[in-house]
Scaffold this motif. Sequence first.
Motif, PDB file in Angstrom:
ATOM      1  N   GLU A 176     -11.801 -74.835  11.810  1.00 51.52           N
ATOM      2  CA  GLU A 176     -12.805 -75.622  11.093  1.00 51.52           C
ATOM      3  C   GLU A 176     -13.131 -76.905  11.850  1.00 51.52           C
ATOM      4  OE1 GLU A 176     -14.544 -75.374   8.016  1.00 51.52           O
ATOM      5  OE2 GLU A 176     -14.115 -73.273   8.400  1.00 51.52           O
ATOM      6  N   ASN A 181     -15.562 -69.943  14.213  1.00 50.27           N
ATOM      7  CA  ASN A 181     -15.713 -68.943  13.166  1.00 50.27           C
ATOM      8  C   ASN A 181     -14.333 -68.405  12.808  1.00 50.27           C
ATOM      9  OD1 ASN A 181     -16.006 -65.945  12.304  1.00 50.27           O
ATOM     10  ND2 ASN A 181     -18.064 -66.777  12.021  1.00 50.27           N
ATOM     11  N   ALA A 276     -14.813 -71.162   3.984  1.00 46.45           N
ATOM     12  CA  ALA A 276     -15.967 -70.663   4.737  1.00 46.45           C
ATOM     13  C   ALA A 276     -17.271 -70.755   3.947  1.00 46.45           C
ATOM     14  CB  ALA A 276     -15.723 -69.222   5.163  1.00 46.45           C
ATOM     15  N   ASP A 409     -17.982 -68.872  19.901  1.00 45.19           N
ATOM     16  CA  ASP A 409     -16.903 -68.664  18.937  1.00 45.19           C
ATOM     17  C   ASP A 409     -15.651 -68.061  19.595  1.00 45.19           C
ATOM     18  OD1 ASP A 409     -18.337 -69.667  16.794  1.00 45.19           O
ATOM     19  OD2 ASP A 409     -19.167 -67.717  16.233  1.00 45.19           O
TER      20      ASP A 409
END
Length: 474
Positions: A176, A181, A276, A409
């Motif tokens: 985060e 991701n 999320a 990512d």
Amino acid sequence: MEAIEPAYGTATLLLIAAGAVALLLFLIMKVKLHAFVSLVLVSVVTAVAVGFPLADIPNVLKFGFGDTIGSVALLVAFGVMLGRLLELSGGAQVLADTLIGRFGEKRAPLALGVAALLFGLPIFFDAGLVVFLPIILTVARRFGGSVLLYALPAAGAFAAMHAIVPPHPGPVAAAEVLGGNIGVTMVVGIPIAVVAWYVGVMPVSRFLGARIHVPVPDALFGEVKDALGNGAKDKDKKDKGEGDRKPPAFSTVLLLLLVPLVLISFNTVLNTLVTAGALDEGQGWVEFLRLLGNTPVALLITVIAAIAFLGYPRASSMSQVTKTLDDALGPICSIILITGAGGMFGGVLKFSGIGAALSGSLSDLGMPLIVQAFIIATLLRVAQGSATVALTTASGLIATSVAEADLGDFQIALLVVAIAAGATVLSHVNDSGFWLVSRFFGMDEKTTLKTWTVMETTLGVSAFLIALGLWAVV
């Protein structure tokens, strides 16, 4: 609590931290002073040395102790109750026999490790370890040799999953902070954790187990014959229809072990979905499932189920089951207190500003970002003990550089793994997990440093090298 404004420079603070660790090891290993007394004493001395206001020192000590013991005491207490019921009902033996039957005697450590990897996906390290403890000890008693042969593969599996793989809080927080991701981090983290465990834990456990003999401890669970009736009493009880001494079915044992797995999955998965943004926080059904999945609550439910399906059917009365559980709690008081004192020592180091001073001097090292992330996390881990703090702090320190580098990512997931690897290595006396492993498996501090610390380091280095190799080719 907040860290104090450092009274000294980084070099001085690091010398104080190194001196505190050296003093602690001297008191425990040379003077043979009890670990709990030594940890509290060194915590006080360190707090004075780094410049805490004298009036604040008691609160600092209590905060570090209470924060750790609050999370550990319930887990260990419920875990050892469950372990006692599994052990004395024959459930642990049934599960061990089934694992060995499927994998074979020579691959018993591998069987334990694979099972721990599966259970470790949603379950925290300490909770998983206490649930698996009776199974590890049962297998070790059956085949003999050093308990390290069986304990390190399982403990290393739980450590790998807890440090590297979402939905555990450390890697979730790091992903985060870095803007990654969580799903990609999980997909990348799982295979790296498994491979790092296989190459960084299994060979080391075989090497250490062959050279360092640690006898199987029985202080936590005792002998099967000492509880729930034995010998002629069992026969009398059977004749009277007062209990069933037959071991439980494998399916019963497996379902009981799946109870905390499923319940804790509710909490960890839902937390991940809320973080999320896939679910809204505060919904009634979400909060209810998160409550059931809170680790102490999940273990409480499991213990009640174990009493109903393992303990009571094989006891002459409920009072006998209660006595069995009461006897299980006595030997763990020392474990809980020492673990709490380890958290106290780590808390003093954390709030002294040592970590912040170290971070400030390492935030711009002029080296590849993934190497920088590993080194910062490693030094933070060594300085203050907490893997979670090392994960979150290191990710915050490199977050700006990550944003400027405009990484994808997959690369961010590799950075999370590198930070987690650094936060895993060199577990020592300021880490509460060090004391849990030491006391659970009956090892003194020197032996724990030579075994658990070494294994954690090879695990972390293996994970980092895998991430570094992938980083080089993407």
